[in-house]
Design an enzyme around this catalytic site. Structure first.
Site, PDB file in Angstrom:
ATOM      1  N   HIS A 184       0.842  -1.200   0.000  1.00  0.00           N
ATOM      2  CA  HIS A 184       0.000   0.000   0.000  1.00  0.00           C
ATOM      3  C   HIS A 184       0.882   1.257   0.000  1.00  0.00           C
ATOM      4  CE1 HIS A 184      -3.231  -2.592   2.151  1.00  0.00           C
ATOM      5  NE2 HIS A 184      -3.659  -2.369   0.925  1.00  0.00           N
ATOM      6  N   LYS A 236     -15.745  -7.727   3.318  1.00  0.00           N
ATOM      7  CA  LYS A 236     -14.670  -8.103   4.240  1.00  0.00           C
ATOM      8  C   LYS A 236     -15.017  -7.702   5.673  1.00  0.00           C
ATOM      9  CE  LYS A 236     -11.007  -7.291   0.772  1.00  0.00           C
ATOM     10  NZ  LYS A 236      -9.870  -6.419   0.414  1.00  0.00           N
TER      11      LYS A 236
HETATM   12  P1  ADP Z   1      -9.974  -3.091  -0.887  1.00  0.00           P
HETATM   13  O1  ADP Z   1     -10.780  -3.791   0.153  1.00  0.00           O
HETATM   14  O2  ADP Z   1     -10.595  -1.804  -1.334  1.00  0.00           O
HETATM   15  O3  ADP Z   1      -9.530  -3.946  -2.043  1.00  0.00           O
HETATM   16  P2  ADP Z   1      -7.233  -3.198   0.074  1.00  0.00           P
HETATM   17  O4  ADP Z   1      -6.712  -2.583   1.323  1.00  0.00           O
HETATM   18  O5  ADP Z   1      -7.201  -4.672  -0.026  1.00  0.00           O
HETATM   19  O6  ADP Z   1      -8.683  -2.586  -0.090  1.00  0.00           O
HETATM   20  O7  ADP Z   1      -6.441  -2.621  -1.175  1.00  0.00           O
HETATM   21  C1  ADP Z   1      -6.480  -1.247  -1.502  1.00  0.00           C
HETATM   22  C2  ADP Z   1      -5.813  -1.035  -2.843  1.00  0.00           C
HETATM   23  O8  ADP Z   1      -4.417  -1.305  -2.738  1.00  0.00           O
HETATM   24  C3  ADP Z   1      -6.334  -1.944  -3.959  1.00  0.00           C
HETATM   25  O9  ADP Z   1      -6.334  -1.225  -5.178  1.00  0.00           O
HETATM   26  C4  ADP Z   1      -5.318  -3.062  -4.003  1.00  0.00           C
HETATM   27  O10 ADP Z   1      -5.266  -3.679  -5.278  1.00  0.00           O
HETATM   28  C5  ADP Z   1      -4.054  -2.283  -3.697  1.00  0.00           C
HETATM   29  N1  ADP Z   1      -3.008  -3.125  -3.125  1.00  0.00           N
HETATM   30  C6  ADP Z   1      -3.120  -3.971  -2.079  1.00  0.00           C
HETATM   31  N2  ADP Z   1      -1.939  -4.606  -1.844  1.00  0.00           N
HETATM   32  C7  ADP Z   1      -1.065  -4.138  -2.771  1.00  0.00           C
HETATM   33  C8  ADP Z   1       0.314  -4.417  -3.084  1.00  0.00           C
HETATM   34  N3  ADP Z   1       1.008  -5.329  -2.423  1.00  0.00           N
HETATM   35  N4  ADP Z   1       0.880  -3.729  -4.106  1.00  0.00           N
HETATM   36  C9  ADP Z   1       0.154  -2.837  -4.820  1.00  0.00           C
HETATM   37  N5  ADP Z   1      -1.145  -2.539  -4.602  1.00  0.00           N
HETATM   38  C10 ADP Z   1      -1.762  -3.192  -3.590  1.00  0.00           C
END
Ligand code: ADP
Length: 162
Positions: free
Chosen positions: A17, A41
């Site tokens: 992130h 989730k």
């Molecule tokens: P959501 O529940 O909205 O998917 P997340 O916290 O899982 O929220 O992810 C938020 C954003 O960050 C999404 O666009 C996801 O694809 C991206 N993301 C999550 N992990 C990574 C990573 N390791 N590298 C790049 N982007 C990521």
């Protein structure tokens, strides 16, 4: 002024992130990290805890043009309220693409002006997800290097306590 919104569950915020956020902070004048409730989730960390951890990262990384907030409801409304023109998301694999493709279609339906930009995960983080971090932490594994160092102890402690 260009304003982007980076929405997500951030449960918890990982170095993947952070990678996306740092890219967004370079691209936009101001970036709002929006901690949103994902109805698919069940969160491990409360919204307040997630915001606090993101604030820690903003401070330690010196991301002076990044703000953090929470929002319940439609992302397009939040984006409009903060004056954003763009949504920021990250892409790790084709599975992310499928999901993001659907979300983008919905957001385009709801707002004609708002557009989404995507950053590809760096190869080192392409496997990394909040779920992985929670799984590793819950079994007592080391999450060092998977989450920003400033939050490592808070996250480890919470996960092993569960
Ligand atoms: P959501 O529940 O909205 O998917 P997340 O916290 O899982 O929220 O992810 C938020 C954003 O960050 C999404 O666009 C996801 O694809 C991206 N993301 C999550 N992990 C990574 C990573 N390791 N590298 C790049 N982007 C990521």
């Amino acid at each position: 002024m260009t304003i982007g919104v980076y929405p997500g569950s951030f449960d918890p915020f990982t170095v993947g992130h952070l990678d996306v956020l740092a890219n967004a902070a370079d691209l936009f004048d101001v970036v709002y990290v929006a901690v949103l409730h994902n109805s698919q989730k069940q969160p491990t960390f409360t919204k307040e805890e997630r915001v606090q951890m993101i604030e820690n990262v903003i401070r330690t990384e010196g991301l002076s043009n990044v703000r953090c907030g929470t929002f319940d409801g439609l992302l397009v409304n939040y984006a409009k309220a903060v004056g954003a023109t763009h949504i920021v998301r990250g892409l790790r694999a084709t599975s992310d693409f499928e999901y993001e493709f659907q979300i983008d279609a919905v957001n385009r339906h709801l707002s004609q002006e708002l557009r989404t930009v995507y950053f590809m995960a760096s190869p080192a983080h392409s496997f990394l997800s909040s779920s992985n971090v929670k799984e590793i932490g819950a079994w007592g594994g080391s999450i060092q290097g998977l989450v920003p160092q400033v939050n490592e102890d808070i996250i480890s402690e919470r996960l092993t306590r569960k």
